[in-house]
Scaffold this motif. Structure first.
Motif, short mmCIF file in Angstrom:
data_model
loop_
_atom_site.label_atom_id
_atom_site.label_comp_id
_atom_site.label_asym_id
_atom_site.label_seq_id
_atom_site.Cartn_x
_atom_site.Cartn_y
_atom_site.Cartn_z
N ILE A 127 0.86 -1.19 0.00
CA ILE A 127 0.00 0.00 0.00
C ILE A 127 0.89 1.24 0.00
O ILE A 127 1.70 1.44 0.92
N SER A 128 0.78 2.05 -1.03
CA SER A 128 1.61 3.25 -1.11
C SER A 128 0.96 4.41 -0.38
O SER A 128 -0.26 4.43 -0.17
N ARG A 129 1.77 5.40 -0.02
CA ARG A 129 1.22 6.58 0.65
C ARG A 129 2.08 7.80 0.33
O ARG A 129 3.27 7.69 0.04
N SER A 130 1.42 8.96 0.37
CA SER A 130 2.10 10.23 0.13
C SER A 130 1.16 11.34 0.56
O SER A 130 0.05 11.09 1.05
N GLU A 131 1.59 12.57 0.35
CA GLU A 131 0.72 13.71 0.65
C GLU A 131 -0.52 13.71 -0.23
O GLU A 131 -1.56 14.25 0.13
N PHE A 132 -0.42 13.09 -1.41
CA PHE A 132 -1.56 13.01 -2.32
C PHE A 132 -2.43 11.78 -2.05
O PHE A 132 -3.56 11.70 -2.54
N LYS A 133 -1.92 10.86 -1.26
CA LYS A 133 -2.63 9.61 -1.00
C LYS A 133 -2.34 9.16 0.44
O LYS A 133 -1.57 8.24 0.70
N PRO A 134 -2.94 9.84 1.40
CA PRO A 134 -2.68 9.50 2.79
C PRO A 134 -3.28 8.14 3.16
O PRO A 134 -4.31 7.73 2.62
N VAL A 135 -2.63 7.44 4.08
CA VAL A 135 -3.08 6.15 4.56
C VAL A 135 -3.01 6.17 6.09
O VAL A 135 -2.01 6.62 6.66
N ASN A 136 -4.04 5.66 6.73
CA ASN A 136 -4.09 5.61 8.19
C ASN A 136 -3.41 4.32 8.66
O ASN A 136 -3.94 3.22 8.47
N GLY A 137 -2.26 4.46 9.29
CA GLY A 137 -1.53 3.29 9.75
C GLY A 137 -2.26 2.51 10.83
O GLY A 137 -2.03 1.31 10.99
N ASP A 138 -3.15 3.17 11.58
CA ASP A 138 -3.89 2.49 12.65
C ASP A 138 -4.94 1.53 12.11
O ASP A 138 -5.33 0.59 12.81
N THR A 139 -5.40 1.78 10.89
CA THR A 139 -6.47 0.95 10.34
C THR A 139 -6.05 0.17 9.11
O THR A 139 -6.87 -0.52 8.50
N VAL A 140 -4.77 0.25 8.73
CA VAL A 140 -4.34 -0.33 7.46
C VAL A 140 -4.49 -1.85 7.43
O VAL A 140 -4.81 -2.43 6.38
N VAL A 141 -4.32 -2.53 8.57
CA VAL A 141 -4.48 -3.99 8.58
C VAL A 141 -5.94 -4.36 8.35
O VAL A 141 -6.25 -5.23 7.52
N ASP A 142 -6.85 -3.71 9.07
CA ASP A 142 -8.28 -4.01 8.90
C ASP A 142 -8.74 -3.70 7.48
O ASP A 142 -9.51 -4.47 6.88
N GLU A 143 -8.25 -2.59 6.91
CA GLU A 143 -8.64 -2.23 5.55
C GLU A 143 -8.07 -3.22 4.54
O GLU A 143 -8.70 -3.53 3.53
N THR A 144 -6.88 -3.73 4.82
CA THR A 144 -6.28 -4.73 3.93
C THR A 144 -7.07 -6.02 3.97
O THR A 144 -7.37 -6.62 2.91
N LEU A 145 -7.43 -6.48 5.14
CA LEU A 145 -8.22 -7.72 5.25
C LEU A 145 -9.58 -7.56 4.59
O LEU A 145 -10.05 -8.47 3.90
N GLN A 146 -10.21 -6.40 4.77
CA GLN A 146 -11.50 -6.17 4.11
C GLN A 146 -11.32 -6.12 2.60
O GLN A 146 -12.16 -6.64 1.84
#
Length: 460
Positions: free
Chosen positions: A343-362
């Motif tokens: 999962i990539s991230r940047s100022e143009f594509k922010p990602v929440n590290g606290d929820t990234v596992v749950d979002e990946t599993l979903q």
């Protein structure tokens, strides 16, 4: 030995280790490799979770453009590797189609096939001329057409780079992007023909033990006497030609090869570089990543290698059946398998590290990689976060490199590696090792022709 000039290398990733190995091979001893982390390998290292699953920092595979790298790999691995046939796919419109997408659109719904073909035919009316495209987005539209751009090229590239394609240049493409042969595409649709053979990595190798990191850990014994771990560089004193470490230690150099990101390298010089160099280096763009490893207590359900995901129903752009590469990366390959999500991230594509596992599993449920009931068999999740994973070939990049590299070299500082050279197109593991080896050949033996083959465009 007293006549050897002092060489300091920042970073024990593929480039730094390649340079160190070559120096030892040549009998050179007056050098030091400084690594900020507690292990070697950099972005090519691997991590083992508490539950016994090994994960790489991204979906790496080993294929080579260099005879030297091939010989080194064989010497280090001693046959302890897997040799695999690529089986890569694209998931979209609720189905898998073989990669590359544009050669296999026949699998898509009929109306999507028509839209892609009509756009491609319109785009191909003009003779191919790379110079007529101002940026990567224009290249996509002008070569692939609006349909392929809409369904795959635009959304997928944004998910990978975390930057809009209009911010990227056209020069990096090379073998990284499969361009279009319209006769081939039409033939595949009309004749109902599969076409999955494109690319430099149709076959690849993978270490049997330790993930990709297992390869680079095998270089460590060769350079152990010249390697210092847990030694993070905080400042480059260009006036006194010293590297200053976090603990205050100062290491003198005659030649410095840095594999740290170029913008951080220049930033570490404080007043030691002209304002213009600082300004140019600050224009470089990069993206970071969350790598999410998932271990499942089931036999592997597929022989696929990796899959691309351009759509918005999952956060990852690529998913790898890592346990299909080697049975040793899971506790028991007969009863477990592993997936690696990027999962990539940047100022143009922010990602929440606290929820990234749950979002990946979903996302895995949404894309049918896992069922709801399969979630009960997920026995491991492991997150690797890195700030620098993709050096963006931005519109400004080549001008920046043509300015900063010559100034650095005037100070006996050489910026190499995936983020040191800042050239994604020569940032694979084999390229990175070769950068270190060829730099040593230049500094120690006076050979420069090989280095110029991939660095000529940057103005040195």
């Amino acid at each position: 030995m007293s006549e050897e000039k002092r060489i300091v290398i920042i970073g024990a990733g593929p480039t730094g280790l390649g340079a160190g190995y070559r120096l030892r091979e040549l009998g050179y001893r007056n050098f030091l490799i400084l690594e900020g982390r507690d292990k070697v390998g950099g972005l090519a290292s691997s991590e083992k979770s508490p539950n016994g699953f090994t994960y790489d920092i991204g979906g790496h595979v080993l294929f080579s453009h260099y005879e030297y790298f091939d010989r080194l790999f064989d010497k280090l691995m001693q046959g302890e590797y897997q040799e695999l046939l690529r089986e890569s796919w694209v998931w979209m419109c609720d189905r898998f189609l073989p990669y590359p997408f544009q050669n296999n659109i026949k699998y898509l719904p009929r109306e999507v096939v028509l839209e892609c073909l009509m756009g491609l035919i319109e785009a191909q009316k003009q003779e191919f001329d790379l110079s007529r495209f101002a940026n990567f987005e224009e290249f996509i539209m002008g070569v692939f057409g609006k349909g392929i751009a809409k369904y795959f090229m635009m959304p997928y590239n944004f998910k990978v780079w975390a930057h809009p394609p209009c911010m990227m240049n056209r020069e990096w493409i090379g073998e990284r992007v499969s361009v279009v042969d319209i006769k081939r595409v039409l033939g595949n649709v009309v004749l109902d023909r599969d076409d999955a053979g494109w690319g430099p990595n149709a076959t690849f190798k993978y270490p049997r033990h330790g993930g990709t990191g297992g390869l680079f850990e095998r270089i460590q014994p060769y350079v152990a006497d010249n390697l210092r771990l847990n030694s993070r560089t905080v400042h480059i004193d260009t006036q006194n030609k010293e590297v200053v470490l976090e603990d205050g230690t100062r290491e003198r150099y005659d030649h410095l090869m840095s594999t740290m990101p170029m913008d951080l390298l220049v930033g570490s010089m404080n007043g030691g570089a002209p304002d213009m160099i600082h300004e140019e280096a600050s224009k470089l763009r990069h993206s970071g990543s969350y790598i999410v490893g998932v271990g499942v207590k089931q036999p592997s359900p597929s022989k696929k290698c990796w899959m691309y995901f351009p759509e918005k129903n999952c956060p990852y752009y690529r998913l790898t059946y890592l346990s299909n590469y080697s049975p040793e990366v899971v506790p028991d390959a007969a009863t477990h398998y592993s997936l690696l999500a990027e999962i990539s991230r940047s100022e143009f594509k922010p990602v929440n590290g606290d929820t990234v596992v749950d979002e990946t599993l979903q996302g895995m449920v949404n894309t049918r990689m896992l069922s709801e009931s399969d979630l009960d068999d997920v026995v491991d999740t492991h997150v690797i976060e890195r700030e620098y994973t993709y050096p963006i070939p931005s519109l400004e990049r080549d001008k920046v490199l043509a300015t900063v590299h010559p100034w650095l070299e005037s100070q006996d500082i050489y910026s190499r590696g995936r983020f040191g050279a800042w050239r994604y197109e020569v940032g694979n593991m084999d390229h990175s090792v070769a950068q270190g080896v060829e730099w040593v050949n230049r500094i120690v033996k006076g050979e420069r022709s090989e280095e110029l083959t991939y660095l000529a465009k940057r103005g040195c």
